[in-house]
Design a protein around this motif. Structure first.
Motif, mmCIF file in Angstrom:
data_model
loop_
_atom_site.group_PDB
_atom_site.id
_atom_site.type_symbol
_atom_site.label_atom_id
_atom_site.label_comp_id
_atom_site.label_asym_id
_atom_site.label_seq_id
_atom_site.Cartn_x
_atom_site.Cartn_y
_atom_site.Cartn_z
ATOM 1 N N THR A 129 3.960 -1.627 2.857
ATOM 2 C CA THR A 129 5.259 -2.212 2.480
ATOM 3 C C THR A 129 5.681 -3.338 3.423
ATOM 4 O O THR A 129 6.818 -3.804 3.366
ATOM 5 C CB THR A 129 6.347 -1.114 2.488
ATOM 6 N N SER A 139 10.101 -0.952 1.074
ATOM 7 C CA SER A 139 10.115 0.377 1.697
ATOM 8 C C SER A 139 11.339 1.152 1.220
ATOM 9 O O SER A 139 12.357 0.581 0.845
ATOM 10 C CB SER A 139 10.114 0.252 3.217
ATOM 11 N N ASN A 140 11.210 2.478 1.266
ATOM 12 C CA ASN A 140 12.258 3.386 0.798
ATOM 13 C C ASN A 140 12.909 4.049 2.012
ATOM 14 O O ASN A 140 12.241 4.766 2.764
ATOM 15 C CB ASN A 140 11.633 4.437 -0.121
ATOM 16 N N LYS A 189 14.609 6.645 2.271
ATOM 17 C CA LYS A 189 14.483 8.102 2.252
ATOM 18 C C LYS A 189 13.126 8.554 2.789
ATOM 19 O O LYS A 189 12.980 9.694 3.208
ATOM 20 C CB LYS A 189 14.714 8.624 0.839
ATOM 21 N N MET A 190 12.141 7.662 2.771
ATOM 22 C CA MET A 190 10.860 7.983 3.376
ATOM 23 C C MET A 190 11.024 8.166 4.882
ATOM 24 O O MET A 190 10.407 9.057 5.486
ATOM 25 C CB MET A 190 9.849 6.869 3.085
ATOM 26 N N ALA A 197 3.003 10.478 -1.443
ATOM 27 C CA ALA A 197 3.865 9.301 -1.607
ATOM 28 C C ALA A 197 3.292 8.104 -0.867
ATOM 29 O O ALA A 197 3.312 6.964 -1.366
ATOM 30 C CB ALA A 197 5.275 9.618 -1.112
ATOM 31 N N THR A 213 1.879 4.700 -2.609
ATOM 32 C CA THR A 213 2.393 3.383 -2.212
ATOM 33 C C THR A 213 1.242 2.439 -1.917
ATOM 34 O O THR A 213 1.273 1.254 -2.288
ATOM 35 C CB THR A 213 3.298 3.515 -0.968
ATOM 36 N N ASN A 257 8.200 6.841 -4.851
ATOM 37 C CA ASN A 257 9.593 7.110 -4.479
ATOM 38 C C ASN A 257 10.076 8.444 -5.042
ATOM 39 O O ASN A 257 10.856 9.157 -4.395
ATOM 40 C CB ASN A 257 10.494 5.973 -4.968
ATOM 41 N N GLU A 258 9.601 8.796 -6.231
ATOM 42 C CA GLU A 258 10.003 10.087 -6.812
ATOM 43 C C GLU A 258 9.367 11.253 -6.061
ATOM 44 O O GLU A 258 9.962 12.334 -5.966
ATOM 45 C CB GLU A 258 9.631 10.108 -8.292
ATOM 46 N N VAL A 299 8.913 11.256 -2.840
ATOM 47 C CA VAL A 299 9.788 11.390 -1.669
ATOM 48 C C VAL A 299 11.020 12.220 -2.035
ATOM 49 O O VAL A 299 11.424 13.129 -1.295
ATOM 50 C CB VAL A 299 10.203 10.002 -1.130
ATOM 51 N N GLU A 300 11.613 11.923 -3.181
ATOM 52 C CA GLU A 300 12.778 12.683 -3.641
ATOM 53 C C GLU A 300 12.409 14.157 -3.837
ATOM 54 O O GLU A 300 13.179 15.057 -3.487
ATOM 55 C CB GLU A 300 13.304 12.105 -4.958
#
Length: 824
Positions: free
Chosen positions: A193, A200-201, A203-204, A330, A334, A359-360, A362-363
């Motif tokens: 990323t 980038s997320n 939440k990661m 995840a 990525t 991303n899902e 990670v959730e």
């Protein structure tokens, strides 16, 4: 059915084309027995997988056809340390030459990038089956079971390899594996990323912080270290063409030495999430959507693995290992998405969704971390050891041996409880003690839908009552728009009271379980009243929504001003006024009335205060939304308010109810009560047997794990003697309850009233003895909310009063005994 390994190939993608002539020359020189006729040389690409490109090499034709598999690094710019095909070759050769771990034979390794552009190796082609979908569609249930057991055993075989003896002692560092893996994959994620493609997320970063703070101690000590596959899942296994056994474990790119529990958790990902490259989003896994028949539950799969590998039950750190696996997936996804953006992903256009899916994942990891419980504290076998082994008696003789249909339902119930109910108990309890306790946990509704799908819904409905309701509804319009299948599902499995007894017991092991299967009190008793005594309109308006589980109900009989165990004392009035009845009075211990889904009460009151003593009472259906109904307060049972179900004190002030809501007619209340209370009382007894079994189980486990005065509690003679006496009493009570159910089926409520009374006295008193001893063995923990024992005890103690106190039932038993004596 599984896909044949030879059917998973497509044309070579343009980004992965290479010099076939150079490959042929190299193979002819380095692979023993490789054909020399290049005119019959063909290369195609395996479409399954998204990491190192893999190709099928075919040389010759007809009976002389030979097939090989080539795996190579992908072309283009790669992340450092990724796609190390030389390591794959090393581990496959060591395992193939020195162990019984099922792997393909490797022939040669080429590290010279001038041959076909990147490093590669050649191995044998394994003719067999690969199961892409973990749900195993179009596979027979018994085959599914065998395939999952074979998968667990293959993983155990891999983990049993002695790396020091086969030359892999330097294949990786054994300690602090998780710490290094978190650092490695987070670094890969940051690299993927770094240029904003993809972004980038945040939440990661939150997930990585949690993982770093919760690494299990066993990781640093190396207690769980050994050979790790790194990507062990069912679609990386080749099964024999016709037998349900693994002949090859493939895709070793991520293998190393390290914490083997990471492999175990990753192999269970399909229970948690469903990730498919050709789908846009990550969806819920089998644990939530429901298991196809024959597939092991996650606890059963783990038990199979632990038994084969000798590893301990992983409940203590399971949340970490699953969250870590989701984090790693995840990061991998990525990277795949990054390669897709650059045009060199081996999965081609199928990889376009991996950015969203990363991303899902990670959730999903953060959601899993937030769950209170994720795995039963003890393996499934321990939870079943203390139950009767009916299966072993099925082909023998015995009066109370359940038939195959009941045994199958019982095993499905046990599996459902272990997979879905026990892991959720703490979460249900946590909500019930919070400021939001009068709301329904969303997972409960999901579990109800799963129970429906698995055929575990409305099991209490007696076959004769179901037949009456079907007749009543046959001539009416289908205003509920139910399909034929849904309509049939409403009336359970056509069980007798005796058959239901074996199942109700299992539900009784948890205070939260009965309502999930729509088999909880007072709904079961209320539904049976309407099944037996309701007219077509009452069945359509109230029974169908109750059977569907869309609404719940309460039973309003007990009153605070009078001793309601003698129902002739009740004072609530139901007076006729034109086309309506007007109700006035106060009821308490109206169980179920606090539930936000409660829509109807069955109320018992007096329609004629001057009629004969047992003809004064009537029962009427009351809509909870009727003006004049006021819920005054929730009541507590030894401090438990049993939210969100609850027990309410309710006042009725000039409550006007349509006259059509009267059940069976005025003055028939006692008659209905006797019909209702027989099965209802028995259901309580059945559940108490289950509660006692849970107490025995927890008590035995505690005694085997806790020491006092230098030895385990289980080694104290007094405890062993007490445990044995409790088992004797429990088994005797179970037989009494089953006998009562058999009498109820054969002779009806009136003739069975004596043995029903015996069961109603015996069951709660026995359960109290068991649970009290279990509490004592647990010490302070036993009276806390850290175990289910205190809540089970409170429920059992209440049932010495609810549905008639012991004294009333003892009176019935004694009078019948004297009647028999007077006839001698």
């Amino acid at each position: 059915m599984g896909s044949s390994t030879g059917d998973l190939v497509t044309r070579v993608q343009s980004a992965h084309r290479f010099d076939h002539d150079a490959l042929f020359r190299f193979a002819a020189d380095n692979v023993s027995g490789f054909p020399t006729n290049q005119s019959q040389f063909k290369v195609s690409q395996f479409g399954h997988g998204q990491s190192n490109p893999t190709f099928l090499i075919e040389v010759g034709s007809g009976s002389s056809l030979k097939r090989y598999v080539l795996r190579k690094k992908p072309p283009g710019k790669l992340l450092q340390s990724a796609h190390a095909v030389d390591r794959e070759f090393q581990v496959l050769r060591a395992l193939g030459e020195h162990t019984q771990v099922p792997v393909p034979k490797v022939f040669c390794l080429c590290t010279d990038p001038t041959v076909i552009g990147t490093a590669f190796y050649i191995m044998e082609f394994m003719e067999g089956r690969i199961f892409i979908d973990p749900k195993l569609p179009n596979v027979a249930p018994e085959k599914r079971n065998a395939i999952y057991r074979a998968t667990a055993k293959a993983l155990a075989s891999l983990h049993s390899a002695d790396v020091d003896a086969i030359g892999l002692e330097k294949y990786g560092r054994r300690g602090n594996y998780c710490q290094r893996q978190i650092d490695r994959w987070f670094k890969q994620y940051l690299a993927s990323t770094s240029e904003g493609k993809p972004e980038s997320n945040p939440k990661m970063f939150e997930l990585v912080d949690w993982l770093r703070q919760n690494i299990p101690a066993e990781d640093s000590t190396g207690a769980t270290s050994g050979l790790v596959h790194g990507d062990f899942r069912i679609d990386n296994l080749v099964f024999h063409p016709s037998e349900d056994r693994v002949i090859g474990i493939i895709d070793w790119e991520l293998s190393t030495l390290g914490n083997q529990m990471c492999d175990v958790a990753y192999s269970c990902m399909h229970y948690i999430v469903n990730v498919q490259l050709d789908k846009e989003h990550v969806s819920e896994g089998l644990e939530t959507t429901g298991l196809p028949e024959g597939i092991l539950t996650m606890p059963e799969f783990l038990l199979e693995y632990c038994s084969a590998s000798g590893k301990p039950w992983p409940a203590a750190n399971w949340k970490f290992y699953v969250a870590f696996s989701l984090f790693r997936a995840a990061s991998i996804y990525t990277g795949v998405y990054n390669r897709w953006l650059m045009g060199n992903a081996s999965a081609g256009e199928r990889a376009r969704n991996t950015g969203v899916q990363a991303n899902e994942l990670v959730e999903s990891a953060l959601g899993y971390i937030a769950r209170e419980n994720v795995l039963p504290e003890h393996p499934p076998s321990v939870q079943r050891d203390l139950s009767p082994s009916y299966e072993s008696l099925l082909d023998g003789s015995g009066r109370f041996i359940p038939n195959r249909k009941v045994l199958e339902l019982r095993q499905k119930l046990i599996k459902f409880m272990e997979t879905h109910i026990y892991p959720m108990e703490n979460e249900f309890s946590k909500l019930a003690q919070s400021d939001m306790r009068w709301t329904v946990h969303p997972q409960e509704e999901k579990l109800k839908e799963m129970a429906k799908r698995e055929g575990l819904w409305n099991l209490f409905v007696p076959v004769d009552s179901a037949a009456r309701a079907r007749r009543e509804l046959a001539a009416t319009e289908n205003k509920h728009n139910l399909s034929s299948k849904s309509f049939d599902q409403l009336f359970g499995e056509g069980l007798t009271n005796l058959e239901y007894g074996y199942l109700c017991e299992i539900m009784g092991r948890s205070v939260w379980a009965p309502q999930v299967f729509n088999c909880g009190a007072p709904d079961t008793g209320n539904m049976e009243v309407i099944l037996r005594y309701g007219n077509k309109e009452q069945i359509s308006e109230w029974l169908i929504p109750l059977l569907e589980g869309r609404i719940r109900s309460g039973f309003a009989m007990t009153e605070p001003q009078v001793a309601s165990s003698d129902a002739t004392n009740i004072e609530c009035s139901i007076r006729r006024q034109g086309d309506s009845y007007v109700i006035n009075g106060t009821k308490w211990w109206t169980s179920g009335a606090m539930d936000p889904r409660c829509r109807v009460l069955i109320l018992m009151g007096k329609t004629d205060f001057n009629a004969p003593k047992h003809k004064q009472q009537s029962m009427i259906l009351v809509d909870m939304r009727t003006p004049g109904i006021r819920v005054k307060r929730p009541l507590t049972v030894f401090g438990f308010d049993d939210a969100p179900h609850g027990h309410a004190e309710i006042s009725f002030e000039n409550v006007i109810v349509p006259a059509k809501n009267i059940l069976l007619g005025e003055g028939r209340g006692f008659e209905i009560a006797q019909g209702r209370l027989g099965p209802g009382r028995l259901h309580h007894c059945m559940r108490l047997i289950g509660a006692a079994e849970r107490g025995m189980e927890l008590m035995a486990q505690r005694a085997l794990s806790r020491k006092t005065f230098g030895k385990f509690i289980a080694q104290h003679g007094s405890f062993v003697s007490d445990l044995a006496k409790l088992r004797v009493e429990l088994e005797g009570t179970r037989l009494l309850v089953l006998e009562a159910a058999d009498h109820l089926d054969k002779f009806g409520n009136k003739k069975a009233r004596g043995i029903l009374a015996m069961a109603k006295v015996a069951a709660p008193n026995m359960a109290l003895k068991v649970l009290d001893t279990a509490i004592q063995v647990h010490g302070a923990a036993g009276v806390s909310s850290d175990t289910v024992l205190a809540h089970l005890w409170a429920t059992a103690r209440t049932l010495r009063i609810a549905d008639g106190p012991d004294e009333v039932h003892l009176g019935t038993i004694g009078k019948l005994e004297l009647q028999r004596a007077s006839k001698l």
